[in-house]
Design a protein around this motif. Structure first.
Motif, short mmCIF file in Angstrom:
data_model
loop_
_atom_site.label_atom_id
_atom_site.label_comp_id
_atom_site.label_asym_id
_atom_site.label_seq_id
_atom_site.Cartn_x
_atom_site.Cartn_y
_atom_site.Cartn_z
N CYS A 16 1.05 -0.80 0.44
CA CYS A 16 -0.33 -0.18 -0.40
C CYS A 16 0.93 1.37 -0.07
CB CYS A 16 -0.68 -0.11 1.75
SG CYS A 16 -1.92 1.35 1.32
N PRO A 17 0.37 2.09 -0.72
CA PRO A 17 1.30 3.43 -1.36
C PRO A 17 1.54 4.21 0.61
CG PRO A 17 -0.45 3.54 -2.90
CD PRO A 17 -0.44 2.31 -2.03
N ILE A 18 -0.25 3.87 1.14
CA ILE A 18 0.01 4.87 1.40
C ILE A 18 0.43 4.63 3.75
CG2 ILE A 18 -1.91 6.19 4.04
CD1 ILE A 18 -3.08 6.41 0.70
N CYS A 19 0.02 2.89 3.43
CA CYS A 19 0.37 2.57 4.88
C CYS A 19 1.53 1.82 5.02
CB CYS A 19 -1.06 2.33 5.91
SG CYS A 19 -1.30 0.46 4.83
N LYS A 20 1.97 1.89 3.75
CA LYS A 20 3.24 0.36 3.04
C LYS A 20 3.33 -1.01 3.95
CE LYS A 20 5.87 3.35 2.30
NZ LYS A 20 5.73 4.67 0.92
N LYS A 30 -8.52 -3.94 -2.28
CA LYS A 30 -9.97 -3.60 -2.63
C LYS A 30 -10.99 -3.15 -0.85
CE LYS A 30 -10.99 -3.46 -7.28
NZ LYS A 30 -12.17 -3.79 -8.40
N ALA A 31 -10.67 -4.41 -0.61
CA ALA A 31 -10.42 -4.54 0.61
C ALA A 31 -9.78 -3.77 1.77
CB ALA A 31 -10.57 -6.11 0.79
N HIS A 32 -8.55 -3.64 1.75
CA HIS A 32 -8.00 -2.76 2.28
C HIS A 32 -7.62 -1.98 2.16
CE1 HIS A 32 -4.05 -1.14 4.44
NE2 HIS A 32 -4.26 -0.21 3.34
N LYS A 33 -8.67 -1.05 1.23
CA LYS A 33 -9.00 0.44 1.29
C LYS A 33 -10.70 0.58 1.41
CE LYS A 33 -6.45 1.37 -3.19
NZ LYS A 33 -6.51 1.98 -4.56
N THR A 34 -11.48 -0.19 1.74
CA THR A 34 -12.04 0.39 2.10
C THR A 34 -12.41 -0.10 3.90
OG1 THR A 34 -13.31 -2.05 3.02
CG2 THR A 34 -13.55 -0.72 0.77
N VAL A 35 -11.04 0.13 4.30
CA VAL A 35 -10.24 0.61 6.07
C VAL A 35 -9.90 1.22 6.71
CG1 VAL A 35 -9.72 -1.32 7.78
CG2 VAL A 35 -10.46 -2.70 6.12
N GLY A 36 -9.38 1.76 5.22
CA GLY A 36 -8.85 3.18 5.36
C GLY A 36 -7.73 3.04 6.19
N CYS A 37 -6.99 3.80 5.49
CA CYS A 37 -5.24 3.12 6.15
C CYS A 37 -4.50 4.81 6.44
CB CYS A 37 -4.44 2.56 5.62
SG CYS A 37 -4.09 3.18 3.56
N GLU A 38 -3.96 4.54 7.34
CA GLU A 38 -3.05 5.99 7.33
C GLU A 38 -1.08 6.16 7.00
OE1 GLU A 38 -4.01 7.78 11.16
OE2 GLU A 38 -5.99 7.70 11.23
N PRO A 39 -0.85 6.70 6.88
CA PRO A 39 0.87 6.76 6.65
C PRO A 39 1.44 6.32 7.85
CG PRO A 39 0.18 8.92 5.84
CD PRO A 39 -0.94 8.18 6.38
N GLU A 43 8.95 3.59 10.31
CA GLU A 43 9.65 2.75 9.01
C GLU A 43 10.26 1.71 9.25
OE1 GLU A 43 11.02 5.38 6.47
OE2 GLU A 43 8.60 6.46 5.80
N ASN A 44 9.68 0.68 9.16
CA ASN A 44 10.79 -0.50 9.37
C ASN A 44 12.28 -0.29 8.66
OD1 ASN A 44 9.28 -1.74 10.52
ND2 ASN A 44 8.68 -2.89 8.86
N VAL A 45 13.37 -0.64 9.24
CA VAL A 45 15.03 -0.13 7.91
C VAL A 45 15.23 -1.13 7.02
CG1 VAL A 45 17.24 -0.71 8.47
CG2 VAL A 45 16.09 -0.42 11.07
N GLU A 46 13.87 -2.30 6.97
CA GLU A 46 13.74 -2.44 5.67
C GLU A 46 13.22 -1.92 4.65
OE1 GLU A 46 10.88 -6.05 6.34
OE2 GLU A 46 13.26 -6.49 7.26
N ASP A 47 12.48 -1.16 5.00
CA ASP A 47 11.44 -0.35 4.37
C ASP A 47 12.18 1.39 4.00
OD1 ASP A 47 9.76 -2.44 4.13
OD2 ASP A 47 8.53 -0.93 5.17
N VAL A 48 13.41 1.20 4.57
CA VAL A 48 13.85 2.67 4.22
C VAL A 48 14.71 2.60 2.73
CG1 VAL A 48 14.97 4.03 4.67
CG2 VAL A 48 13.24 3.18 6.32
N GLU A 49 14.48 3.37 1.74
CA GLU A 49 15.63 3.32 0.62
C GLU A 49 16.79 4.09 0.88
OE1 GLU A 49 14.13 4.45 -3.07
OE2 GLU A 49 12.32 2.76 -2.18
N PRO A 50 17.97 2.97 0.79
CA PRO A 50 19.68 4.23 0.92
C PRO A 50 19.67 5.11 0.24
CG PRO A 50 19.61 2.13 -0.09
CD PRO A 50 18.48 2.08 0.18
N GLN A 51 19.80 6.62 0.85
CA GLN A 51 20.12 7.57 0.45
C GLN A 51 20.94 7.40 -0.74
OE1 GLN A 51 17.72 9.70 0.82
NE2 GLN A 51 16.82 9.35 2.20
#
Length: 133
Positions: A16-20, A30-39, A43-51
């Protein structure tokens, strides 16, 4: 692979581009979007791209610093403009046009595109009354 946040399948290929959070299919998306999400705040260390060090090859006095360009992703005004499918179509047209300069000139005759341009300028070059001393 990570587990899908909806059906818990172990083959989630998408994020998900919003909540990852991870999901595995369009139906789960679609099911995930109906629940709603927030950023996500954390962030997990593995989710952070190296600069990546990116530099302009030929900077000019009008070149916008990359740090300011990165601020565009956090602008609610820019996001609101990009929610309009017509604006996204105009941008796609510019990207695929053989003469992008003339395509941008043509796009600037569309009020909705001018609104996006103004929102971007407000972020990268705030008006004089908003600039720090």
């Amino acid at each position: 692979m990570k587990d899908c946040c909806v059906c818990l399948a172990n083959d989630s290929r998408y994020k998900c581009p919003i909540c990852k959070q991870n999901y595995c299919s369009a139906a789960c998306c679609k099911a995930h979007k109906t629940v709603g999400c927030e950023p996500s705040r954390v962030e997990n260390v593995e989710d952070v791209e190296p600069q990546k060090i990116v530099k302009y090859d030929f900077p000019t006095e009008d070149t916008v610093p990359l740090e300011k360009l990165q601020l565009l992703r956090y602008s609610d005004d820019v996001k609101e403009c990009l929610n309009n499918p017509h604006v996204r179509d105009i941008i796609r047209g510019i990207l695929h046009h053989s003469d992008p300069t003339s395509a941008i000139a043509s796009a600037m005759t569309e009020p909705i595109f001018v609104e996006l341009a103004d929102a971007c300028l407000k972020v990268v070059e705030p008006p004089d009354d908003e600039k720090p001393c």
